[in-house]
Scaffold this motif. Structure first.
Motif, PDB file in Angstrom:
ATOM      1  N   MET A  67      28.344 -11.997 -16.461  1.00 18.89           N
ATOM      2  CA  MET A  67      28.432 -12.152 -17.912  1.00 18.89           C
ATOM      3  C   MET A  67      28.749 -10.835 -18.618  1.00 18.89           C
ATOM      4  O   MET A  67      28.921 -10.807 -19.830  1.00 18.89           O
ATOM      5  N   GLU A  68      28.812  -9.753 -17.862  1.00 19.71           N
ATOM      6  CA  GLU A  68      28.995  -8.436 -18.458  1.00 19.71           C
ATOM      7  C   GLU A  68      30.448  -7.974 -18.437  1.00 19.71           C
ATOM      8  O   GLU A  68      30.757  -6.887 -18.929  1.00 19.71           O
ATOM      9  N   VAL A  69      31.321  -8.763 -17.825  1.00 17.30           N
ATOM     10  CA  VAL A  69      32.715  -8.356 -17.683  1.00 17.30           C
ATOM     11  C   VAL A  69      33.617  -9.444 -18.241  1.00 17.30           C
ATOM     12  O   VAL A  69      33.203 -10.588 -18.421  1.00 17.30           O
ATOM     13  N   ASP A  70      34.859  -9.081 -18.496  1.00 18.57           N
ATOM     14  CA  ASP A  70      35.805 -10.054 -19.028  1.00 18.57           C
ATOM     15  C   ASP A  70      36.206 -11.088 -17.978  1.00 18.57           C
ATOM     16  O   ASP A  70      36.324 -12.275 -18.269  1.00 18.57           O
ATOM     17  N   ASP A  71      36.432 -10.635 -16.751  1.00 16.49           N
ATOM     18  CA  ASP A  71      36.858 -11.524 -15.673  1.00 16.49           C
ATOM     19  C   ASP A  71      36.086 -11.162 -14.405  1.00 16.49           C
ATOM     20  O   ASP A  71      36.401 -10.166 -13.736  1.00 16.49           O
ATOM     21  N   PRO A  72      35.045 -11.932 -14.057  1.00 17.75           N
ATOM     22  CA  PRO A  72      34.222 -11.589 -12.888  1.00 17.75           C
ATOM     23  C   PRO A  72      34.968 -11.676 -11.564  1.00 17.75           C
ATOM     24  O   PRO A  72      34.467 -11.206 -10.535  1.00 17.75           O
ATOM     25  N   TRP A  73      36.158 -12.296 -11.563  1.00 17.70           N
ATOM     26  CA  TRP A  73      36.947 -12.389 -10.331  1.00 17.70           C
ATOM     27  C   TRP A  73      37.870 -11.181 -10.157  1.00 17.70           C
ATOM     28  O   TRP A  73      38.473 -11.009  -9.100  1.00 17.70           O
ATOM     29  N   GLU A  74      37.993 -10.354 -11.192  1.00 15.07           N
ATOM     30  CA  GLU A  74      38.866  -9.186 -11.115  1.00 15.07           C
ATOM     31  C   GLU A  74      38.096  -7.874 -11.262  1.00 15.07           C
ATOM     32  O   GLU A  74      38.396  -6.893 -10.593  1.00 15.07           O
ATOM     33  N   ALA A  75      37.102  -7.850 -12.141  1.00 12.84           N
ATOM     34  CA  ALA A  75      36.352  -6.621 -12.379  1.00 12.84           C
ATOM     35  C   ALA A  75      35.538  -6.243 -11.147  1.00 12.84           C
ATOM     36  O   ALA A  75      34.927  -7.092 -10.496  1.00 12.84           O
ATOM     37  N   ARG A  76      35.524  -4.959 -10.826  1.00  5.79           N
ATOM     38  CA  ARG A  76      34.765  -4.454  -9.685  1.00  5.79           C
ATOM     39  C   ARG A  76      33.502  -3.761 -10.168  1.00  5.79           C
ATOM     40  O   ARG A  76      33.513  -3.039 -11.175  1.00  5.79           O
ATOM     41  N   VAL A  77      32.417  -3.983  -9.455  1.00  5.68           N
ATOM     42  CA  VAL A  77      31.137  -3.360  -9.774  1.00  5.68           C
ATOM     43  C   VAL A  77      30.645  -2.638  -8.533  1.00  5.68           C
ATOM     44  O   VAL A  77      30.658  -3.207  -7.426  1.00  5.68           O
ATOM     45  N   GLU A  78      30.218  -1.402  -8.702  1.00  2.59           N
ATOM     46  CA  GLU A  78      29.756  -0.617  -7.561  1.00  2.59           C
ATOM     47  C   GLU A  78      28.294  -0.913  -7.261  1.00  2.59           C
ATOM     48  O   GLU A  78      27.437  -0.862  -8.139  1.00  2.59           O
ATOM     49  N   CYS A  79      28.011  -1.244  -6.007  1.00  2.00           N
ATOM     50  CA  CYS A  79      26.636  -1.499  -5.569  1.00  2.00           C
ATOM     51  C   CYS A  79      25.895  -0.177  -5.463  1.00  2.00           C
ATOM     52  O   CYS A  79      26.375   0.772  -4.821  1.00  2.00           O
ATOM     53  N   ALA A  80      24.728  -0.102  -6.086  1.00  2.00           N
ATOM     54  CA  ALA A  80      23.945   1.138  -6.062  1.00  2.00           C
ATOM     55  C   ALA A  80      23.336   1.408  -4.700  1.00  2.00           C
ATOM     56  O   ALA A  80      22.926   2.543  -4.417  1.00  2.00           O
ATOM     57  N   THR A  81      23.271   0.406  -3.837  1.00  2.13           N
ATOM     58  CA  THR A  81      22.655   0.572  -2.520  1.00  2.13           C
ATOM     59  C   THR A  81      23.656   1.079  -1.490  1.00  2.13           C
ATOM     60  O   THR A  81      23.437   2.093  -0.830  1.00  2.13           O
ATOM     61  N   CYS A  82      24.781   0.367  -1.330  1.00  2.00           N
ATOM     62  CA  CYS A  82      25.774   0.749  -0.311  1.00  2.00           C
ATOM     63  C   CYS A  82      26.919   1.565  -0.890  1.00  2.00           C
ATOM     64  O   CYS A  82      27.760   2.068  -0.130  1.00  2.00           O
ATOM     65  N   GLU A  83      26.974   1.673  -2.239  1.00  2.00           N
ATOM     66  CA  GLU A  83      27.995   2.432  -2.949  1.00  2.00           C
ATOM     67  C   GLU A  83      29.413   1.918  -2.676  1.00  2.00           C
ATOM     68  O   GLU A  83      30.381   2.669  -2.685  1.00  2.00           O
ATOM     69  N   ARG A  84      29.523   0.636  -2.412  1.00  2.00           N
ATOM     70  CA  ARG A  84      30.824  -0.013  -2.302  1.00  2.00           C
ATOM     71  C   ARG A  84      31.018  -0.912  -3.510  1.00  2.00           C
ATOM     72  O   ARG A  84      30.063  -1.411  -4.086  1.00  2.00           O
ATOM     73  N   SER A  85      32.277  -1.135  -3.863  1.00  2.00           N
ATOM     74  CA  SER A  85      32.586  -1.946  -5.042  1.00  2.00           C
ATOM     75  C   SER A  85      33.036  -3.341  -4.640  1.00  2.00           C
ATOM     76  O   SER A  85      33.853  -3.493  -3.723  1.00  2.00           O
TER      77      SER A  85
END
Length: 504
Positions: free
Chosen positions: A429-447
């Protein structure tokens, strides 16, 4: 083409022939026609949603049974694929052993298991797709040649079209066509198989796939054409003998020689690419979730090959058949619950793309889904074990109706209480398109795409966490369940302001 590997299993020839010997050709064809319709309708529904979500049947099962409850689903699917790999691999080994007369059967078991492993290690969209596309014409040309050869040697008669049951006195406790339909219900494992292949499809190709890949064309070729050829060959080649998968195959090889050996190799190699692939991906999912053993799929392919060889050595056909009967009713119940779930999703106008599978967003156990699945499965297994001919005929329909009815009643009574955890702070809900926007995982540091991400309530800043890391983090799971219990948020997700962690 990778999916069409299922169309060339000798298993389908023998199922059709065996049913025809039990109820006659006419009732078999009626049951077949109804089965083609049922398989096609379910295949179209499941493939459409699988392509839109991109998730496996194991992840989809989380919406049905909860995060931990769904662990049984990949076990059932993977074990079934493994058992079929044992059947089909044994056929190839027996044929080569019979034709060459060289070595003992255990050596041929090893050869078949060993050559199957490297074939399946490649990806579905590349190697398996190309291999099966290349081999598919050989299979159907081989069937045509086998039929023509049988006619040339034994002549042709229409008697096979009007043949009745071998023993008309056997009471099946249902019309013959109902028995035939029930037998094919026992192979509804093709529905979760459909999901695991269709998840790789492009949504733009949905019309093509619903008619040709997972719909009427595929099931007409797989069920009807194979069964008709099997019925004809059974009456032409195996008259006076007990029909088994091996006896029919041996009759084809005995009639056509090296050509028959080639036909068997093509058909069984094609089907085992599908069996090994499904067994490996579901083993990967099951052991990762239950035992937290994480290995690459290629390693699981090797382990599946070893397991297939080990089961071949036990000559386990008898108890494997019993296991497949049990799994048949379990899978039929899964299909019923999946269809009811999709019906509720359509009623609630929930898009396929929004199906929930994240470990912190579904309950650990969905008691409505698990209760319906367990009850229907137990009833079906009891009928198989103790119901005699009546139980054998009616166990799959009973499991389907009980599972569907219980799950429907439970959903009306509880709504989505056991389907979704209502929590705030959803990256989708925090991005315009959840299928395109990348979010970096704070644990493994991968997006990863936001669709797969969650926020970790066990951290002070609700740091982003990916599904894989969340599955391994007990503190995250416990905090997510606690947040769901105490949260006053309405609905499964609460919109919030976009944050800097969301990177397009």
């Amino acid at each position: 083409m990778a999916w069409y590997a299922f169309a060339s299993a000798m298993f389908w020839l023998i199922v059709g022939a065996t049913v025809a010997l039990a109820v006659g050709t006419r009732d078999t064809l009626i049951g077949l026609a109804l089965s083609v319709v049922a398989y096609s309708v379910f295949g179209r529904l499941l493939s459409r949603h699988a392509a839109r979500t991109g998730i496996s049947s194991a992840l989809f099962s989380r919406a049905l049974f909860g995060y931990l409850g769904a662990a049984v689903a990949p076990l059932i699917v993977g074990a079934t694929a493994l058992y079929y790999a044992v059947f089909e691999g044994s056929v190839v080994a027996e044929v080569f052993h019979q034709y060459t007369g060289w070595g003992n059967i255990q050596i041929w078991y090893l050869i078949v298991a060993a050559y199957s492993i490297p074939i399946v290690i490649g990806g579905v969209r590349t190697w398996l797709d190309k291999l099966n596309g290349f081999l598919l014409p050989f299979y159907y040309v081989g069937l045509i040649v086998a039929v023509v050869w049988a006619i040339a040697v034994n002549g042709y008669s229409n008697d096979w079209l009007t043949a009745g049951p071998v023993d008309p006195q056997v009471n099946l406790h249902a019309p013959g066509w109902v028995f035939a339909f029930s037998v094919y219900m026992g192979v509804w494992i093709m529905q979760p198989f459909t999901w695991d292949y269709a998840r790789l499809a492009k949504t733009a190709d949905a019309t093509f796939h619903k008619w040709l890949t997972f719909g009427p064309l595929f099931y007409t070729l797989t069920l009807a054409v194979n069964a008709i050829v099997g019925i004809f060959l059974a009456h032409s080649l195996t008259a006076g003998t007990t029909l088994t998968e091996l006896s029919a195959v041996q009759a084809i090889v005995g009639l056509t020689g090296i050509f028959g050996v080639a036909l068997v190799w093509v058909s069984q190699t094609r089907i085992n690419t599908a069996n090994y692939y499904l067994a490996s991906i579901n083993a990967e999912s099951f052991f990762a979730r239950v035992f937290r053993i994480r290995l690459p799929r290629r390693i699981w392919v090797v382990l599946v090959g070893i397991a297939v060889f080990a089961l071949m050595l036990t000559n386990a056909i008898s108890y494997l058949l019993k296991a497949l009967q049990w799994q048949g009713v379990v899978v039929v119940a899964w299909v019923a619950i999946a269809l009811v779930y999709l019906a509720f999703a359509r009623r609630d106008r929930r898009r396929s793309e929004d199906f929930e599978f994240r470990p912190g967003r579904v309950p650990a156990f969905n008691m409505v889904g698990l209760g319906a699945w367990l009850t229907a499965s137990v009833i079906g297994i009891v009928m198989v074990e103790f119901g005699g001919a009546f139980g054998a005929t009616w166990a799959p329909p009973a499991a389907f109706l009980v599972a569907g009815a219980l799950y429907t009643a439970g959903r009306f009574a509880t709504g989505e209480r056991y389907v979704l955890l209502s929590r705030p702070n959803d990256p989708r809900m925090e991005v315009d398109d959840p299928w395109e926007a990348r979010v970096e995982c704070a644990t493994c540091e991968r997006s990863y795409i936001a669709q797969e991400m969650d926020r970790n309530p066990a951290t002070p800043d609700h740091a982003p966490i990916c599904g894989e890391c969340g599955s391994n983090d007990n503190a995250y799971l416990a905090a997510a369940y606690e947040e769901a219990r105490t949260s006053a948020a309405a609905g499964p997700a609460v919109a919030s302001r976009r944050t800097p962690e969301a990177k397009a």
